[in-house]
Scaffold this active site. Structure first.
Site, mmCIF file in Angstrom:
data_model
loop_
_atom_site.group_PDB
_atom_site.id
_atom_site.type_symbol
_atom_site.label_atom_id
_atom_site.label_comp_id
_atom_site.label_asym_id
_atom_site.label_seq_id
_atom_site.Cartn_x
_atom_site.Cartn_y
_atom_site.Cartn_z
ATOM 1 N N THR A 134 5.611 -8.594 10.500
ATOM 2 C CA THR A 134 4.927 -7.320 10.724
ATOM 3 C C THR A 134 4.559 -7.119 12.194
ATOM 4 O O THR A 134 4.363 -8.100 12.918
ATOM 5 C CB THR A 134 3.636 -7.276 9.873
ATOM 6 O OG1 THR A 134 2.831 -6.192 10.288
ATOM 7 C CG2 THR A 134 2.806 -8.547 10.028
ATOM 8 N N ASP A 135 4.403 -5.867 12.584
ATOM 9 C CA ASP A 135 3.939 -5.583 13.952
ATOM 10 C C ASP A 135 2.461 -5.945 14.124
ATOM 11 O O ASP A 135 1.960 -6.025 15.247
ATOM 12 C CB ASP A 135 4.185 -4.109 14.319
ATOM 13 C CG ASP A 135 3.499 -3.111 13.384
ATOM 14 O OD1 ASP A 135 2.854 -3.516 12.397
ATOM 15 O OD2 ASP A 135 3.605 -1.890 13.655
ATOM 16 N N GLU A 136 1.771 -6.184 12.995
ATOM 17 C CA GLU A 136 0.332 -6.465 13.080
ATOM 18 C C GLU A 136 0.025 -7.790 13.772
ATOM 19 O O GLU A 136 -1.106 -8.032 14.187
ATOM 20 C CB GLU A 136 -0.308 -6.439 11.679
ATOM 21 C CG GLU A 136 -0.106 -5.100 10.998
ATOM 22 C CD GLU A 136 -0.957 -4.915 9.759
ATOM 23 O OE1 GLU A 136 -2.030 -5.520 9.673
ATOM 24 O OE2 GLU A 136 -0.523 -4.161 8.870
ATOM 25 N N TYR A 159 -4.678 -11.400 7.142
ATOM 26 C CA TYR A 159 -3.273 -11.098 6.834
ATOM 27 C C TYR A 159 -2.394 -11.312 8.066
ATOM 28 O O TYR A 159 -1.415 -12.065 8.032
ATOM 29 C CB TYR A 159 -3.129 -9.648 6.331
ATOM 30 C CG TYR A 159 -1.692 -9.140 6.343
ATOM 31 C CD1 TYR A 159 -0.728 -9.688 5.504
ATOM 32 C CD2 TYR A 159 -1.299 -8.114 7.215
ATOM 33 C CE1 TYR A 159 0.588 -9.243 5.522
ATOM 34 C CE2 TYR A 159 0.018 -7.659 7.235
ATOM 35 C CZ TYR A 159 0.961 -8.221 6.388
ATOM 36 O OH TYR A 159 2.262 -7.785 6.412
ATOM 37 N N LYS A 163 0.590 -14.088 8.859
ATOM 38 C CA LYS A 163 1.974 -13.736 9.195
ATOM 39 C C LYS A 163 2.342 -14.311 10.562
ATOM 40 O O LYS A 163 3.463 -14.779 10.782
ATOM 41 C CB LYS A 163 2.166 -12.209 9.187
ATOM 42 C CG LYS A 163 2.020 -11.545 7.830
ATOM 43 C CD LYS A 163 3.074 -11.964 6.810
ATOM 44 C CE LYS A 163 4.448 -11.424 7.109
ATOM 45 N NZ LYS A 163 5.397 -11.753 6.001
HETATM 46 N N1 LIG Z 1 5.013 -2.754 3.527
HETATM 47 C C1 LIG Z 1 4.916 -2.665 4.842
HETATM 48 O O1 LIG Z 1 4.624 -1.598 5.396
HETATM 49 C C2 LIG Z 1 5.189 -3.881 5.702
HETATM 50 C C3 LIG Z 1 5.065 -3.747 7.088
HETATM 51 C C4 LIG Z 1 5.330 -4.857 7.882
HETATM 52 C C5 LIG Z 1 5.737 -6.051 7.307
HETATM 53 N N2 LIG Z 1 5.830 -6.161 5.964
HETATM 54 C C6 LIG Z 1 6.251 -7.447 5.399
HETATM 55 O O2 LIG Z 1 7.369 -7.216 4.555
HETATM 56 C C7 LIG Z 1 7.361 -8.124 3.456
HETATM 57 C C8 LIG Z 1 7.442 -7.341 2.159
HETATM 58 O O3 LIG Z 1 6.331 -6.424 2.115
HETATM 59 P P1 LIG Z 1 6.088 -5.509 0.842
HETATM 60 O O4 LIG Z 1 5.334 -4.321 1.312
HETATM 61 O O5 LIG Z 1 7.346 -5.334 0.090
HETATM 62 O O6 LIG Z 1 5.103 -6.450 0.017
HETATM 63 P P2 LIG Z 1 4.655 -6.317 -1.502
HETATM 64 O O7 LIG Z 1 3.246 -6.778 -1.543
HETATM 65 O O8 LIG Z 1 4.986 -4.972 -2.059
HETATM 66 O O9 LIG Z 1 5.582 -7.371 -2.257
HETATM 67 C C9 LIG Z 1 5.425 -8.748 -2.110
HETATM 68 C C10 LIG Z 1 6.269 -9.435 -3.178
HETATM 69 O O10 LIG Z 1 6.137 -10.850 -2.993
HETATM 70 C C11 LIG Z 1 5.889 -11.457 -4.261
HETATM 71 N N3 LIG Z 1 5.113 -12.682 -4.031
HETATM 72 C C12 LIG Z 1 3.847 -12.781 -3.554
HETATM 73 N N4 LIG Z 1 3.487 -14.070 -3.491
HETATM 74 C C13 LIG Z 1 4.540 -14.803 -3.914
HETATM 75 C C14 LIG Z 1 4.789 -16.190 -4.070
HETATM 76 N N5 LIG Z 1 3.848 -17.104 -3.764
HETATM 77 N N6 LIG Z 1 5.992 -16.586 -4.519
HETATM 78 C C15 LIG Z 1 6.952 -15.685 -4.835
HETATM 79 N N7 LIG Z 1 6.766 -14.350 -4.724
HETATM 80 C C16 LIG Z 1 5.578 -13.920 -4.265
HETATM 81 C C17 LIG Z 1 5.111 -10.408 -5.057
HETATM 82 O O11 LIG Z 1 5.193 -10.621 -6.446
HETATM 83 C C18 LIG Z 1 5.799 -9.121 -4.606
HETATM 84 O O12 LIG Z 1 6.912 -8.831 -5.418
HETATM 85 C C19 LIG Z 1 6.089 -8.942 3.593
HETATM 86 O O13 LIG Z 1 6.416 -10.172 4.180
HETATM 87 C C20 LIG Z 1 5.205 -8.117 4.529
HETATM 88 O O14 LIG Z 1 4.350 -8.957 5.282
HETATM 89 C C21 LIG Z 1 5.548 -5.101 5.144
#
Ligand SMILES: NC(=O)c1ccc[n+]([C@@H]2O[C@H](COP(=O)([O-])OP(=O)(O)OC[C@H]3O[C@@H](n4cnc5c(N)ncnc54)[C@H](O)[C@@H]3O)[C@@H](O)[C@H]2O)c1
Length: 333
Positions: A134-136, A159, A163
């Site tokens: 993430t950019d965070e 969080y 990350k």
């Molecule tokens: N959504 C955003 O805007 C955003 C922005 C920047 C980075 N990200 C990164 O992208 C990735 C995906 O984000 P997202 O929004 O789809 O997240 P999300 O929370 O919608 O999905 C996370 C998934 O991971 C699974 N999960 C959680 N813990 C687990 C574990 N211990 N073992 C196996 N599975 C597990 C959950 O069941 C879920 O399906 C993350 O790494 C997040 O940090 C997301």
């Protein structure tokens, strides 16, 4: 079982928001790749998100935890995994403030477990490990400036700290073990299949339920918004063509403050599902700000544009209209 002739990629957290948008696209554009989706189905995961690929011949779902050493090792062996795309994480900043432990476990220990098993199983082979971040991790910007790949890490929430720790572990596995890793750090994604707890689904849900639409502080925190399909295209590019050891920043060049997002969503709702009387925006209510709320994130995407010819294509208003339409359908059934 998956067809044996092609290579198998382990995707973690594929039942979440971004992963479940990514998997159907990835299967489509990589006809010789099998996908093994390992997901724990926490409250944030939803297997309905993947209904369209449930019976796909190159897709397999494994219910389990990325921290489970025995299970992950068995998956590498059984499927001869030769690539990892690691989405799984605890992803909601507010939850990391109220109960950070799961963030430390999944985001740091889970990433470590995957790296360590991949390193052991691949044993010097140059198979790819793609870490989604993430950019965070870069902290907060003032009014001016953009995050770049060499920006200083300054995470502010549990969080983003978790990350950032994972990013550093991935980096160390490149430096120490010469593993073929890439990391992508993206801005706020929006689009279908996101969990109800996140900003845009919350605005839509509360608006149509006639509830107060909660906006932190004065609503002036700024995020860059990236349509999830654009992000998926970028991830596939980096996974297949990114240079080992490199980091790429992906953003949508759509900086908007939260209040603007709320007003835009409300005006789409006014058009698509008009109230008998008045406008949805009258339901907007400022609530106590998130602790340590970062003011602004913005991304300079020139590196990935120059090196991999990727840039976000979705126009923000069109992307938002598609997003609102999706959640309206979901919440009014
Ligand atoms: N959504 C955003 O805007 C955003 C922005 C920047 C980075 N990200 C990164 O992208 C990735 C995906 O984000 P997202 O929004 O789809 O997240 P999300 O929370 O919608 O999905 C996370 C998934 O991971 C699974 N999960 C959680 N813990 C687990 C574990 N211990 N073992 C196996 N599975 C597990 C959950 O069941 C879920 O399906 C993350 O790494 C997040 O940090 C997301």
């Amino acid at each position: 079982m998956l067809p044996k002739e092609s290579k198998s990629v382990l995707i973690t957290g594929g039942a979440g928001f971004i992963g479940s948008n990514f998997i159907p696209y990835f299967l489509d554009v990589n006809p010789n790749v099998n996908v093994v989706n390992l997901d724990k189905l926490t409250y944030a995961g939803n297997s309905d998100n993947l209904k369209e690929v449930e019976y796909h011949s190159r897709y397999n779902f494994i219910l389990g935890d990325i921290c489970d050493k025995v299970l992950v090792t068995r998956l590498f062996e059984n499927y001869d995994i030769s690539g990892v795309i690691h989405f799984a994480a605890e992803s909601h900043v507010d939850n990391s403030i109220s109960s950070p432990h799961d963030f430390i476990r999944t985001n740091i220990e889970g990433t470590f477990n995957l790296l360590e098993i991949a390193r052991t199983y691949w044993n010097g082979k140059k198979d790819r490990f793609h870490h989604i971040s993430t950019d965070e991790v870069f902290g907060s910007l003032e009014e001016e400036g953009y995050f770049k790949e060499d920006s200083k890490y300054a995470p502010n929430s549990p969080y983003s700290a978790s990350k950032a720790s994972a990013d550093f572990l991935v980096r160390s596995y490149r430096h120490t073990y010469d593993m073929n890793v890439v990391t992508t750090n993206c801005s706020n994604n929006y689009g279908p299949k996101q969990h109800d707890e996140k900003l845009i689904p919350t605005i839509i849900r509360t608006a149509i339920n006639g509830e107060e639409i909660p906006i932190y502080g004065k609503g002036n925190n700024i995020r860059d918004w990236l349509y999830v399909s654009d992000h998926c295209i970028g991830i596939n590019k980096v996974f297949n063509q990114g240079i080992a050891g490199e980091t790429y920043l992906l953003g949508g060049n759509n900086e908007k403050d939260n209040l603007t997002i709320a007003h835009k969503v409300c005006s789409i709702l006014d058009r698509l599902k008009p109230l008998k009387k008045g406008k949805y925006a009258s339901q907007i209510k400022f609530v106590q700000d998130r602790a340590g709320h970062d003011f602004r994130y913005a991304i300079d995407t020139s590196k990935i544009k120059k090196e991999l010819d990727w840039e976000a294509k979705e126009n923000f208003d069109r992307g938002l209209e598609k997003t609102v339409t999706y959640y309206l359908d979901k919440y009014t059934i």
